[in-house]
Design a protein around this motif. Structure first.
Motif, mmCIF file in Angstrom:
data_model
loop_
_atom_site.group_PDB
_atom_site.id
_atom_site.type_symbol
_atom_site.label_atom_id
_atom_site.label_comp_id
_atom_site.label_asym_id
_atom_site.label_seq_id
_atom_site.Cartn_x
_atom_site.Cartn_y
_atom_site.Cartn_z
ATOM 1 N N VAL A 157 0.839 -1.194 0.000
ATOM 2 C CA VAL A 157 0.000 0.000 0.000
ATOM 3 C C VAL A 157 0.880 1.252 0.000
ATOM 4 O O VAL A 157 0.658 2.182 -0.771
ATOM 5 N N CYS A 158 1.892 1.263 0.863
ATOM 6 C CA CYS A 158 2.856 2.357 0.901
ATOM 7 C C CYS A 158 4.167 1.834 0.326
ATOM 8 O O CYS A 158 4.724 0.853 0.814
ATOM 9 N N ILE A 159 4.648 2.479 -0.721
ATOM 10 C CA ILE A 159 5.766 1.943 -1.486
ATOM 11 C C ILE A 159 6.979 2.843 -1.309
ATOM 12 O O ILE A 159 6.939 4.039 -1.606
ATOM 13 N N ASP A 160 8.075 2.257 -0.817
ATOM 14 C CA ASP A 160 9.309 3.017 -0.641
ATOM 15 C C ASP A 160 10.503 2.261 -1.211
ATOM 16 O O ASP A 160 11.629 2.444 -0.765
ATOM 17 N N CYS A 161 10.241 1.403 -2.199
ATOM 18 C CA CYS A 161 11.294 0.547 -2.745
ATOM 19 C C CYS A 161 11.688 0.915 -4.178
ATOM 20 O O CYS A 161 12.531 0.248 -4.773
ATOM 21 N N ILE A 162 11.095 1.965 -4.751
ATOM 22 C CA ILE A 162 11.414 2.331 -6.123
ATOM 23 C C ILE A 162 12.614 3.271 -6.123
ATOM 24 O O ILE A 162 12.563 4.343 -5.512
ATOM 25 N N PRO A 163 13.704 2.905 -6.776
ATOM 26 C CA PRO A 163 14.917 3.731 -6.753
ATOM 27 C C PRO A 163 14.664 5.158 -7.230
ATOM 28 O O PRO A 163 14.060 5.385 -8.275
ATOM 29 N N GLY A 164 15.104 6.104 -6.421
ATOM 30 C CA GLY A 164 14.992 7.512 -6.779
ATOM 31 C C GLY A 164 13.627 8.125 -6.587
ATOM 32 O O GLY A 164 13.421 9.291 -6.922
ATOM 33 N N VAL A 165 12.680 7.351 -6.015
ATOM 34 C CA VAL A 165 11.303 7.838 -5.846
ATOM 35 C C VAL A 165 10.977 7.887 -4.355
ATOM 36 O O VAL A 165 11.076 6.864 -3.673
ATOM 37 N N PRO A 166 10.587 9.052 -3.829
ATOM 38 C CA PRO A 166 10.197 9.125 -2.419
ATOM 39 C C PRO A 166 9.018 8.202 -2.130
ATOM 40 O O PRO A 166 8.299 7.792 -3.044
ATOM 41 N N SER A 167 8.818 7.891 -0.864
ATOM 42 C CA SER A 167 7.710 7.037 -0.467
ATOM 43 C C SER A 167 6.399 7.528 -1.073
ATOM 44 O O SER A 167 6.100 8.729 -1.066
ATOM 45 N N ILE A 168 5.644 6.586 -1.619
ATOM 46 C CA ILE A 168 4.431 6.955 -2.356
ATOM 47 C C ILE A 168 3.343 5.922 -2.090
ATOM 48 O O ILE A 168 3.618 4.741 -1.850
ATOM 49 N N GLN A 169 2.098 6.351 -2.089
ATOM 50 C CA GLN A 169 0.974 5.450 -1.890
ATOM 51 C C GLN A 169 0.653 4.726 -3.198
ATOM 52 O O GLN A 169 0.740 5.303 -4.287
ATOM 53 N N ARG A 170 0.282 3.462 -3.084
ATOM 54 C CA ARG A 170 -0.063 2.672 -4.264
ATOM 55 C C ARG A 170 -1.137 3.370 -5.095
ATOM 56 O O ARG A 170 -1.089 3.371 -6.331
ATOM 57 N N ALA A 171 -2.102 3.996 -4.426
ATOM 58 C CA ALA A 171 -3.209 4.647 -5.129
ATOM 59 C C ALA A 171 -2.747 5.784 -6.019
ATOM 60 O O ALA A 171 -3.454 6.173 -6.957
ATOM 61 N N GLU A 172 -1.561 6.350 -5.734
ATOM 62 C CA GLU A 172 -1.073 7.480 -6.523
ATOM 63 C C GLU A 172 -0.330 7.045 -7.785
ATOM 64 O O GLU A 172 -0.032 7.866 -8.646
ATOM 65 N N LEU A 173 -0.034 5.750 -7.887
ATOM 66 C CA LEU A 173 0.678 5.251 -9.057
ATOM 67 C C LEU A 173 -0.271 5.121 -10.247
ATOM 68 O O LEU A 173 -1.485 4.971 -10.077
ATOM 69 N N PRO A 174 0.265 5.147 -11.471
ATOM 70 C CA PRO A 174 -0.594 4.956 -12.655
ATOM 71 C C PRO A 174 -1.253 3.576 -12.642
ATOM 72 O O PRO A 174 -0.553 2.554 -12.687
ATOM 73 N N HIS A 175 -2.563 3.532 -12.568
ATOM 74 C CA HIS A 175 -3.272 2.255 -12.518
ATOM 75 C C HIS A 175 -3.022 1.411 -13.760
ATOM 76 O O HIS A 175 -3.107 0.185 -13.726
#
Length: 450
Positions: A157-175
């Motif tokens: 749900v909360c994603i902080d594993c993408i290199p160079g990308v601050p912590s982000i909510q799954r809902a904010e990603l491109p569906h």
């Protein structure tokens, strides 16, 4: 020796514009450009851009159009079935290959193919023709890292594993890239194939995307060359309409008193939501200029709006299906941009020094809006993912518009975006974006190229 680039945009408004800007910049470095368009898109560009090819030639730039047959699902059907549209892009390959063969036969052999990242056939085609390849990523480098590393997301749900990308909510990603589907599979293949390109260039600049740029160095390096719309001899989009009425109207308004409203050319806002936005703008009492695109059932923007709205609001605002967005944002009377937060819109907002009131709809727009509000701090939002299934009421819109345009934070928004504007201009004139573009151009002109 002059280099020669065959430039192929993804056939959609938000991709054609930055590709034309990139082509213009390459041409300004002495590269000859053959700009490839389908028949339909050539008609659209010739009408909507006041023939940028003729304008470029008047500036002494060698850019010319090459027209291929219509072979892609039409613009109006694109959003209704993105998978079919995406799959139909492969139909362009044969025609572009034939064009390259003909150019070689005529003694004007290209040295490079410049194509949108989502045209996954372009890099392999360049290799078959022994050409260099440049892939344009028309979004932020942060979004590139998200697309590139989407396999890391899983079900978090909360994603902080993408290199160079601050912590982000799954809902904010491109569906569109999260679910297993034919479309997401095609997008994944594009991100795989682009790793073989000689260069991947992003329409961004280092200060905006430094973390993602550094994170991608040992994977698929993305070089920033933007904002692409900032150039000494900008060929602005124009559709041949007379802007004098709009210019005169803006000239009559106080500095920073007008909010410009546009939600892009792709995703349609529902009529119910359009009517609430209309009433919200009226209730805010702020001056506005609104680029409102009619839906498929409407023949005129008036059909989208509340009865009598155009007459009632004529002293307060202007509404049309088209405005010269770049020029309007630069006008001194414009103090805010009510936007869907598409990447081109964000770049145009920064380049003009205008804060954003975010109304994201889909794709990368929620990520962009989050960064505008939380990271770069030059705007606020009206809509979030939680609002996808509801119509935001006029009263709420009115309140946000007033706070955005007249509230205490307005000064802070303006200061933040002005700082980014200066950084962007420096990058394009003397900074990393200028250096990257020159190095690429010099390589394309080298006698041993490719």
């Amino acid at each position: 020796m002059a280099g020669h680039a065959v430039v192929v945009p993804y056939p959609a408004r938000g991709h054609v514009n930055p590709m034309m800007q990139l082509a213009t910049k390459l041409a300004s470095h002495g590269i000859s450009v053959t700009f490839v368009l389908t028949e339909s898109w050539h008609k659209i560009m010739t009408k909507a851009m006041d023939n940028d090819f003729s304008h470029a030639q008047k500036l002494g730039l060698d850019i010319r159009a090459a027209i291929i047959p219509d072979c892609v699902v039409g613009e109006s059907e694109r959003w209704g079935n993105m998978t079919n549209f995406f799959l139909s892009l492969s139909n362009m390959e044969t025609h572009v290959s034939e064009l390259i063969t003909n150019l070689k036969s005529s003694g004007t052999a290209p040295s490079c193919i410049v194509a949108d990242t989502f045209l996954r056939w372009a890099v392999p085609l360049a290799k078959r023709h022994n050409l260099l390849s440049i892939a344009l990523w028309p979004m932020s480098v942060t979004t590139f890292s998200i697309f590139y590393h989407i396999d890391l997301v899983g079900l978090q749900v909360c994603i902080d594993c993408i290199p160079g990308v601050p912590s982000i909510q799954r809902a904010e990603l491109p569906h569109e890239i999260l679910s297993a589907s034919p479309l997401s599979n095609e997008i994944a293949k594009c991100l795989m194939d682009v790793r073989e390109a000689n260069w991947v260039v992003g329409n961004s600049f280092y200060d905006l995307d430094c973390s993602a740029v550094e994170a991608m160095i040992n994977r698929t390096p993305v070089q920033c060359v933007g904002p692409l719309l900032i150039m000494p001899s900008q060929a602005h989009c124009h559709d041949g309409k007379d802007d004098s009425q709009c210019s005169q109207w803006l000239d009559s308004k106080p500095a920073r008193s007008v909010i410009y409203v546009s939600f892009g050319s792709f995703i349609q806002v529902s009529r119910a939501q359009v009517r609430e936005i209309a009433m919200g703008l009226m209730q805010s009492r702020c001056y506005f200029v609104w680029a409102l695109r009619p839906d498929k059932e409407a023949s005129h923007v008036s059909e989208m709006l509340p009865t009598g709205f155009l007459e009632t609001s004529k002293e307060q605002g202007l509404v049309s299906s088209w405005f010269n967005q770049v020029d309007i944002l630069k006008h001194p009377s414009v103090g805010g941009f009510f936007s869907h937060c598409g990447w081109n819109a964000v770049m145009e907002s920064i380049s003009a020094g205008v804060p954003i009131l975010g109304f994201p709809l889909a794709l990368d727009q929620f990520v962009n809006c989050k960064r505008v509000v939380e990271e770069w701090k030059f705007g606020m939002r009206v809509r979030s993912r939680e609002d996808e299934n509801r119509v935001i009421a006029a009263q709420e819109i009115s309140k946000r518009v007033v706070v955005f345009m007249e509230g205490e934070e307005n000064v802070r928004f303006r200061g933040a975006v002005e700082r980014l504007k200066e950084l962007a201009r420096e990058e394009v004139i003397n900074g990393g974006s200028a250096t990257n573009l020159k190095l690429i151009s010099d390589r394309l002109k080298a006698p041993q190229c490719p």
